[in-house]
Design an enzyme around this catalytic site. Structure first.
Site, PDB file in Angstrom:
ATOM      1  N   ASP A 112       0.860  -1.191   0.000  1.00  0.00           N
ATOM      2  CA  ASP A 112       0.000   0.000   0.000  1.00  0.00           C
ATOM      3  C   ASP A 112       0.892   1.234   0.000  1.00  0.00           C
ATOM      4  O   ASP A 112       1.496   1.566   1.023  1.00  0.00           O
ATOM      5  CB  ASP A 112      -0.904  -0.023   1.233  1.00  0.00           C
ATOM      6  N   ASN A 144       1.008   8.604   0.406  1.00  0.00           N
ATOM      7  CA  ASN A 144       1.779   9.812   0.126  1.00  0.00           C
ATOM      8  C   ASN A 144       2.996   9.946   1.040  1.00  0.00           C
ATOM      9  O   ASN A 144       4.036  10.456   0.616  1.00  0.00           O
ATOM     10  CB  ASN A 144       0.882  11.047   0.285  1.00  0.00           C
ATOM     11  N   THR A 145       2.872   9.492   2.274  1.00  0.00           N
ATOM     12  CA  THR A 145       3.954   9.642   3.250  1.00  0.00           C
ATOM     13  C   THR A 145       4.657   8.316   3.530  1.00  0.00           C
ATOM     14  O   THR A 145       5.884   8.263   3.573  1.00  0.00           O
ATOM     15  CB  THR A 145       3.409  10.223   4.566  1.00  0.00           C
ATOM     16  N   THR A 159       4.781   3.857   2.965  1.00  0.00           N
ATOM     17  CA  THR A 159       4.399   2.653   2.231  1.00  0.00           C
ATOM     18  C   THR A 159       4.335   1.505   3.230  1.00  0.00           C
ATOM     19  O   THR A 159       5.286   1.260   3.973  1.00  0.00           O
ATOM     20  CB  THR A 159       5.422   2.325   1.126  1.00  0.00           C
ATOM     21  N   GLY A 161      -9.300   7.721  -5.183  1.00  0.00           N
ATOM     22  CA  GLY A 161      -8.039   7.021  -4.984  1.00  0.00           C
ATOM     23  C   GLY A 161      -8.240   5.525  -4.857  1.00  0.00           C
ATOM     24  O   GLY A 161      -9.223   5.060  -4.262  1.00  0.00           O
ATOM     25  N   ASP A 166      -6.760   3.439  -3.037  1.00  0.00           N
ATOM     26  CA  ASP A 166      -6.752   2.966  -1.653  1.00  0.00           C
ATOM     27  C   ASP A 166      -8.130   3.066  -1.019  1.00  0.00           C
ATOM     28  O   ASP A 166      -8.507   2.239  -0.184  1.00  0.00           O
ATOM     29  CB  ASP A 166      -5.719   3.738  -0.829  1.00  0.00           C
ATOM     30  N   ASP A 206      -9.793   6.945   7.532  1.00  0.00           N
ATOM     31  CA  ASP A 206      -8.398   6.565   7.290  1.00  0.00           C
ATOM     32  C   ASP A 206      -7.493   7.717   7.711  1.00  0.00           C
ATOM     33  O   ASP A 206      -7.481   8.778   7.084  1.00  0.00           O
ATOM     34  CB  ASP A 206      -8.202   6.243   5.809  1.00  0.00           C
TER      35      ASP A 206
END
Length: 260
Positions: A6, A9-10, A12, A109, A111, A131
């Site tokens: 996954d 942005n910040t 993984t 998105g 996700d 989230d």
């Protein structure tokens, strides 16, 4: 074993599944400058140090990403280093089983769709997924399992960084629960504002979403996930379930829907 990745942005998040269970997991920084070769080195290093993988192989990979440049490199990494492994990347054309009822479904998105699938599978609908990532995302899923809408708010880390940058006498603090809401020093005042402020935000937004989502708001299950969720879950009255591996679980489900 299935490796689920996954890309946020910040951070993984990587999880290794044996059947339906996450038996190993890692969290690394998302770096859009990493090449496919560098990603492979990091990945092989993580897998190589796990005692759980001795004598076992990764025979499937599932990936979703909110960062297009990283997704391109992930795709190349799979092709070059795991060419003999089935890889499913969540993108247009991949079967998710989640109808998207948005003005422009392409804006949603990957996700969020993955989380919606996992939440429906685990808890049924209607539900709201909160989230806690770079942004705090609220996703609404109907009783029919349809993705019907969203709310996006600044995330906890972004808010803390902005406050520290803009306030001359303020600085980043450890995000833990203070002794009381009414603080006696600057550090605890910041902690109270962040933790109880975000808990209040979650409760307020979820209450409004649930009222629109179902005739009886009590029928709506609220599921929390994301790296910052533990900071808020115990303080937000509206959260029913905390599933830290929600996205990874969704990736596992999508993999089995699409793998040959």
């Amino acid at each position: 074993m299935l490796l689920a990745i996954d890309v946020g942005n910040t951070h993984t998040v990587l999880g290794l599944f044996e059947g339906e269970d996450v038996i190993e997991h890692w969290r690394i920084a998302t770096d859009a400058r990493r090449t496919a070769d560098e990603i492979a080195v990091v990945l092989q290093g993580l897998l190589g140090q796990s005692p759980l993988l001795k004598g076992a192989d990764v025979n499937g990979i599932a990936i979703c990403s909110t960062v297009p440049s990283v997704l391109n490199e992930m795709r190349e990494m799979c092709r070059r280093y795991y060419g003999d492994v089935n890889a499913v990347i969540v993108e247009p054309g991949v079967r998710t089983g989640v109808p998207v009822r948005m003005d422009n479904p392409k804006e949603v998105g990957s996700d969020r769709i993955v989380n919606a699938l996992a939440a429906i599978q685990l808890y049924g609908g209607p539900c709201v997924i909160v989230d806690f990532g770079t942004a705090t995302s609220f996703d609404a899923v109907s009783a029919k399992g349809e993705y019907v809408g969203a709310v996006t708010a600044p995330g906890i880390e972004i808010s803390v960084d902005a406050l520290a940058a803009a306030g001359a006498q303020l600085h980043k603090v450890e995000l833990i629960r203070p002794r009381s809401v009414i603080a006696k020093n600057t550090v605890e005042a910041l902690q109270a504002g962040i933790i109880y402020g975000f808990a209040g935000q979650v409760d307020g937004i979820v209450e409004r979403m649930a009222a629109e989502l179902a005739a009886d708001p009590d029928d709506v299950t609220v599921v929390a996930t994301g790296s910052a969720a533990p900071l808020v879950v115990s303080e937000a009255r509206s959260i029913d379930m905390h599933e830290p591996w929600l996205t990874l679980i969704g990736l596992r489900l999508i993999y089995h829907r699409n793998a040959p």
